[in-house]
Design a protein around this motif. Structure first.
Motif, mmCIF file in Angstrom:
data_model
loop_
_atom_site.group_PDB
_atom_site.id
_atom_site.type_symbol
_atom_site.label_atom_id
_atom_site.label_comp_id
_atom_site.label_asym_id
_atom_site.label_seq_id
_atom_site.Cartn_x
_atom_site.Cartn_y
_atom_site.Cartn_z
ATOM 1 N N GLU A 67 0.837 -1.203 0.000
ATOM 2 C CA GLU A 67 0.000 0.000 0.000
ATOM 3 C C GLU A 67 0.875 1.258 0.000
ATOM 4 O O GLU A 67 1.979 1.254 0.567
ATOM 5 C CB GLU A 67 -0.916 0.011 1.233
ATOM 6 C CG GLU A 67 -2.007 -1.054 1.216
ATOM 7 C CD GLU A 67 -3.058 -0.821 0.130
ATOM 8 O OE1 GLU A 67 -2.997 0.200 -0.576
ATOM 9 O OE2 GLU A 67 -3.936 -1.692 -0.008
ATOM 10 N N PRO A 68 0.386 2.348 -0.613
ATOM 11 C CA PRO A 68 1.176 3.592 -0.615
ATOM 12 C C PRO A 68 1.219 4.249 0.769
ATOM 13 O O PRO A 68 0.471 3.876 1.671
ATOM 14 C CB PRO A 68 0.404 4.475 -1.612
ATOM 15 C CG PRO A 68 -0.978 3.932 -1.634
ATOM 16 C CD PRO A 68 -0.880 2.469 -1.342
ATOM 17 N N ILE A 69 2.118 5.221 0.902
ATOM 18 C CA ILE A 69 2.212 6.004 2.150
ATOM 19 C C ILE A 69 1.252 7.184 2.019
ATOM 20 O O ILE A 69 1.361 7.982 1.083
ATOM 21 C CB ILE A 69 3.652 6.529 2.349
ATOM 22 C CG1 ILE A 69 4.632 5.355 2.416
ATOM 23 C CG2 ILE A 69 3.746 7.398 3.593
ATOM 24 C CD1 ILE A 69 6.084 5.777 2.296
ATOM 25 N N VAL A 70 0.294 7.251 2.938
ATOM 26 C CA VAL A 70 -0.762 8.259 2.831
ATOM 27 C C VAL A 70 -0.674 9.202 4.036
ATOM 28 O O VAL A 70 -0.733 8.759 5.180
ATOM 29 C CB VAL A 70 -2.156 7.581 2.793
ATOM 30 C CG1 VAL A 70 -3.255 8.631 2.685
ATOM 31 C CG2 VAL A 70 -2.230 6.589 1.638
ATOM 32 N N ASP A 71 -0.510 10.485 3.751
ATOM 33 C CA ASP A 71 -0.412 11.488 4.819
ATOM 34 C C ASP A 71 -1.401 12.615 4.491
ATOM 35 O O ASP A 71 -1.181 13.376 3.555
ATOM 36 C CB ASP A 71 1.022 12.015 4.878
ATOM 37 C CG ASP A 71 1.198 13.045 5.992
ATOM 38 O OD1 ASP A 71 0.209 13.356 6.679
ATOM 39 O OD2 ASP A 71 2.325 13.538 6.161
ATOM 40 N N PHE A 72 -2.483 12.714 5.256
ATOM 41 C CA PHE A 72 -3.507 13.732 4.961
ATOM 42 C C PHE A 72 -3.083 15.138 5.390
ATOM 43 O O PHE A 72 -3.572 16.116 4.855
ATOM 44 C CB PHE A 72 -4.841 13.368 5.647
ATOM 45 C CG PHE A 72 -5.625 12.351 4.871
ATOM 46 C CD1 PHE A 72 -6.402 12.744 3.799
ATOM 47 C CD2 PHE A 72 -5.552 11.004 5.195
ATOM 48 C CE1 PHE A 72 -7.117 11.816 3.063
ATOM 49 C CE2 PHE A 72 -6.263 10.065 4.460
ATOM 50 C CZ PHE A 72 -7.042 10.471 3.390
ATOM 51 N N ASP A 73 -2.191 15.227 6.380
ATOM 52 C CA ASP A 73 -1.771 16.538 6.896
ATOM 53 C C ASP A 73 -2.989 17.442 7.145
ATOM 54 O O ASP A 73 -2.987 18.626 6.797
ATOM 55 C CB ASP A 73 -0.785 17.193 5.900
ATOM 56 C CG ASP A 73 0.120 18.202 6.605
ATOM 57 O OD1 ASP A 73 0.233 18.137 7.834
ATOM 58 O OD2 ASP A 73 0.681 19.069 5.907
ATOM 59 N N LEU A 74 -4.021 16.863 7.767
ATOM 60 C CA LEU A 74 -5.233 17.634 8.080
ATOM 61 C C LEU A 74 -4.887 18.762 9.044
ATOM 62 O O LEU A 74 -3.946 18.647 9.834
ATOM 63 C CB LEU A 74 -6.282 16.727 8.740
ATOM 64 C CG LEU A 74 -6.803 15.543 7.926
ATOM 65 C CD1 LEU A 74 -7.717 14.675 8.794
ATOM 66 C CD2 LEU A 74 -7.534 16.008 6.676
ATOM 67 N N LEU A 75 -5.630 19.838 9.005
ATOM 68 C CA LEU A 75 -5.498 20.961 9.938
ATOM 69 C C LEU A 75 -4.157 21.667 9.828
ATOM 70 O O LEU A 75 -3.719 22.328 10.781
ATOM 71 C CB LEU A 75 -5.729 20.499 11.394
ATOM 72 C CG LEU A 75 -7.045 19.780 11.687
ATOM 73 C CD1 LEU A 75 -7.109 19.375 13.163
ATOM 74 C CD2 LEU A 75 -8.236 20.668 11.358
ATOM 75 N N SER A 76 -3.456 21.536 8.679
ATOM 76 C CA SER A 76 -2.164 22.220 8.564
ATOM 77 C C SER A 76 -2.370 23.733 8.491
ATOM 78 O O SER A 76 -1.486 24.499 8.828
ATOM 79 C CB SER A 76 -1.376 21.706 7.353
ATOM 80 O OG SER A 76 -2.097 21.918 6.162
ATOM 81 N N ASP A 77 -3.546 24.177 8.053
ATOM 82 C CA ASP A 77 -3.864 25.605 8.057
ATOM 83 C C ASP A 77 -4.635 25.917 9.343
ATOM 84 O O ASP A 77 -5.671 25.293 9.617
ATOM 85 C CB ASP A 77 -4.714 25.951 6.825
ATOM 86 C CG ASP A 77 -4.859 27.452 6.650
ATOM 87 O OD1 ASP A 77 -5.240 28.128 7.630
ATOM 88 O OD2 ASP A 77 -4.592 27.937 5.540
ATOM 89 N N PRO A 78 -4.152 26.887 10.150
ATOM 90 C CA PRO A 78 -4.817 27.190 11.429
ATOM 91 C C PRO A 78 -6.307 27.531 11.265
ATOM 92 O O PRO A 78 -7.097 27.303 12.188
ATOM 93 C CB PRO A 78 -4.054 28.411 11.952
ATOM 94 C CG PRO A 78 -2.747 28.405 11.232
ATOM 95 C CD PRO A 78 -2.960 27.729 9.911
ATOM 96 N N ALA A 79 -6.703 28.045 10.100
ATOM 97 C CA ALA A 79 -8.128 28.373 9.894
ATOM 98 C C ALA A 79 -8.990 27.115 10.020
ATOM 99 O O ALA A 79 -10.149 27.191 10.471
ATOM 100 C CB ALA A 79 -8.323 29.008 8.517
ATOM 101 N N ASP A 80 -8.453 25.975 9.639
ATOM 102 C CA ASP A 80 -9.233 24.728 9.726
ATOM 103 C C ASP A 80 -9.444 24.297 11.171
ATOM 104 O O ASP A 80 -10.480 23.711 11.516
ATOM 105 C CB ASP A 80 -8.538 23.606 8.941
ATOM 106 C CG ASP A 80 -8.665 23.814 7.445
ATOM 107 O OD1 ASP A 80 -9.533 24.602 7.024
ATOM 108 O OD2 ASP A 80 -7.889 23.190 6.702
#
Ligand SMILES: Cc1cc2nc3c(=O)[nH]c(=O)nc-3n(C[C@H](O)[C@H](O)[C@H](O)COP(=O)(O)OP(=O)(O)OC[C@H]3O[C@@H](n4cnc5c(N)ncnc54)[C@H](O)[C@@H]3O)c2cc1C
Length: 450
Positions: A319-332
Motif C-alpha cells: 500500500e502507498p504512504i498516505v499522509d492527509f496533513d489535516l489541519l495544517s492551516d490554522p483556519a481549519d
C-alpha cells in the motif's frame, strides 16, 4: 481530447469498479464502446450480494475482502498512521459507505466551471430516500429534537435497502457483449508507449490492451497506479484532502434502548446538522452490534490541501504512504473548534441529556470536561482529529489532469474518480463523484457522436 484512433467504437479499459468506474463503464457501453472493467476485489452480482452489504447497518458491509485491510494513513502532523477505509471489489466504496447521499453546493461546482451541475444532480441513477420515522435511532432522535438545523439525510437506498453503484449502473448491462467485468484482477500499472496509453498490466503479469485507459481506482490508489506507471506530471499524488472531523463518543444511559426495529436493523447514520461549513452526523452505534453512539463533527470546507500519496515500494501489493496533513492551516482548526462548541451545546439539550450518560473524546475515557478552553480544544483536535473517509484531490483537474480528465502530457490516458476534485466538495463525496463521472463520460461520448 487527445486520441490516436479515429475509430468510432473504441476498446476502453476502466481500472476500478467503484462509484466512478461503474458510471464510466455503463455510459461508455451505452454509447457503443467496448469496455473491460478491471477490479482488484471480488465481484458483486444480482442474487449474490453479501448480507453485510445488503444490511441497513453500514458497518456490517465492512467485511472480509471488501476493504483494504493494510491501508494506513496519517491524519495530522505527528500522529500515528491508522487504518484508512476504502471499499474493495465491484461497487468499490459505494458498497461499504454509510449511504449518505448529498449533492453539494452549486456555487462550488460553478467555481470549477460546471454550469450544468444541477442537471447532473438530477440525472444520475442513484436512488435517494430518507429513512422512515420507525428507522430512526436514539441519537438521530435526540439530534432532531436538539437542533432546528438537523434533518434526515437522503440515503442511497431503495425499498429500505442499499443500492450500490454496481446495482444502479452495471447490473442491467451485465449480459451486454460489449462489457467484460473482470473481478479479482488487480492492476499493477498502465502500459505507456511514447506518451500514449496502450493497455494495463495486471499484477499477475497479463497485459490487457486498450485504445484508451481510464483509471478509476479512487483518490488513494489512482495516483499510486500512475506513479508506478512512471507518469511524471507535477502535482501527482499531492493536494490530498479529506474533511477533518472530531469524534464525540456517547455512552448511552442504561435502560435506554431503541425500538426493536432500530436494534434489528441498526441503521448507523441518517441524521445530520448542516450548518455550513460544519456538518454534524449522528451515529446510533459504531459497529455491527448496538453499543455507544457518536456525534461526528466535520469541517466541510477545509483549506488545508497539503496531503500526499507516495509510493512505499514499486511492488503493487504494497500500500502507498498516505499522509492527509489535516489541519495544517490554522483556519481549519478554528472552524472545527466552532463545530465542537456547537456539538457540546447540542449535547446539553434535554433530548441528549436524557439518553447520554457520558461523553468521551478518546478511547482512554477522557471526558469533555477537559475541553475547557480554546487551547485545550485545539490541542485535542491536532492530536486526535479524525477523517471523514472522503479522500479527494490527488490527480486534480487543472493540476494533473485537463478538464476532460486526460492526464497532462499523455494521450489516451484518463482519470475519473474522487482524485479529480480541484477542491474537496462541501458534502459527503459519493454523489459528487457520481456526478463528476457522468459529466466527464458525457463529454467523451459526445465526441464520438460528432
Ligand atoms: C466506510 C466509508 C463510508 C463512507 N460513507 C459515505 C457516505 O455516507 N456518503 C458519501 O457521500 N460518501 C461516503 N464515503 C465516501 C465515498 O463512498 C467515496 O468518496 C466514493 O465512493 C469514491 O468513489 P471512487 O470512484 O473515487 O472510489 P471507490 O468507490 O473507492 O472505487 C475505487 C475502486 O478501484 C478499485 N481499485 C483500487 N486499486 C485498484 C487496482 N490496482 N486495480 C484494480 N482496481 C483497483 C477499488 O477496489 C475500488 O473498487 C464513504 C467511504 C467509506 C470508505
Amino acid at each position: 481530447m487527445t486520441t490516436d484512433s479515429g475509430d468510432a467504437t473504441l476498446a476502453w479499459v476502466v481500472v476500478g469498479a467503484g462509484s466512478a468506474g461503474c458510471v464510466v463503464a455503463r455510459r461508455l457501453v451505452d454509447a457503443g464502446h467496448r469496455v473491460t472493467l478491471v477490479e482488484a476485489g471480488p465481484p458483486l452480482e444480482p442474487g449474490a450480494v453479501p448480507a453485510g452489504i445488503d444490511a441497513d447497518n453500514s458497518f456490517a458491509a465492512l467485511i472480509d475482502d471488501r476493504w483494504y485491510a493494510d491501508l494506513l494513513a496519517t491524519r495530522t502532523a505527528g500522529s500515528e498512521p491508522r487504518r484508512y477505509l476504502r471499499g474493495r471489489g465491484v461497487g468499490g466504496s459505494s458498497a461499504v459507505n454509510a449511504m449518505v447521499g448529498l449533492t453539494g453546493d452549486t456555487d462550488l461546482y460553478r467555481s470549477w466551471g460546471w454550469d450544468d451541475a444541477e442537471w447532473y444532480s438530477r440525472h444520475h441513477l442513484l436512488p435517494l430516500a430518507v429513512a422512515g420515522s420507525d428507522e430512526l435511532g436514539r441519537v438521530d432522535r435526540a439530534l432532531l429534537a436538539a437542533s432546528p438545523q438537523a434533518r434526515r439525510a437522503p440515503l442511497t437506498r431503495r425499498g429500505g435497502r442499499r443500492v450500490t453503484s454496481a446495482e444502479a449502473y452495471l447490473w442491467s448491462i451485465l449480459r451486454n457483449e460489449r462489457l467484460d467485468v473482470r473481478a479479482d484482477a488487480p492492476v499493477d500499472r498502465v502500459e505507456i508507449d511514447q506518451g500514449s496509453a496502450v493497455g494495463v498490466r495486471l499484477v499477475d503479469g497479463e497485459l490487457v490492451p486498450a485504445d484508451r485507459v481510464v483509471v478509476c481506482a479512487g483518490a488513494i490508489h489512482s495516483p499510486a497506479i500512475l506513479l508506478r506507471s512512471a507518469v511524471d506530471v507535477d502535482g501527482l499524488g499531492e493536494g490530498l484532502q479529506d474533511h477533518p472531523a472530531a469524534a464525540l463518543l456517547l455512552e448511552l444511559r442504561r435502560g435506554v434502548v431503541g425500538s426493536d426495529h432500530e436494534t434489528a436493523i441498526g441503521l448507523s447514520t441518517s441524521t445530520i446538522v448542516d450548518a455550513d461549513p460544519i456538518q454534524i452526523l449522528a451515529l446510533n452505534h459504531l459497529g455491527a452490534e448496538p453499543g455507544p453512539g457518536m456525534l461526528l463533527v466535520a469541517n466541510m470546507r477545509p483549506v488545508s490541501a497539503s496531503g500526499t500519496v507516495r509510493l512505499a515500494a514499486d511492488d503493487p501489493t504494497t500500500e502507498p504512504i498516505v499522509d492527509f496533513d489535516l489541519l495544517s492551516d490554522p483556519a481549519d482548526v478554528e472552524t472545527l473548534r466552532s463545530g465542537v462548541r456547537m456539538a457540546l451545546d447540542l449535547l446539553a439539550h434535554p433530548a441528549f441529556d436524557s439518553i447520554v450518560e457520558r461523553v468521551f473524546i478518546d478511547d482512554r475515557g477522557t471526558t469533555t470536561d477537559t475541553l475547557d478552553s480554546d487551547e485545550a480544544i485545539d490541542d485535542w483536535l491536532r492530536s486526535h482529529s479524525a477523517d471523514y473517509v472522503h479522500a479527494s484531490g490527488t490527480c486534480a483537474i487543472g493540476r494533473v489532469t485537463e478538464h476532460d480528465g486526460s492526464v497532462r502530457g499523455h494521450r489516451n490516458l484518463f482519470v475519473c474518480d474522487a482524485s479529480l476534485f480541484p477542491t474537496i466538495p462541501n458534502v459527503n463525496t459519493h454523489v459528487p463523484t457520481t456526478m463528476l463521472a457522468e459529466r466527464l463520460v458525457a463529454g467523451w461520448t459526445a465526441e464520438r457522436a460528432r
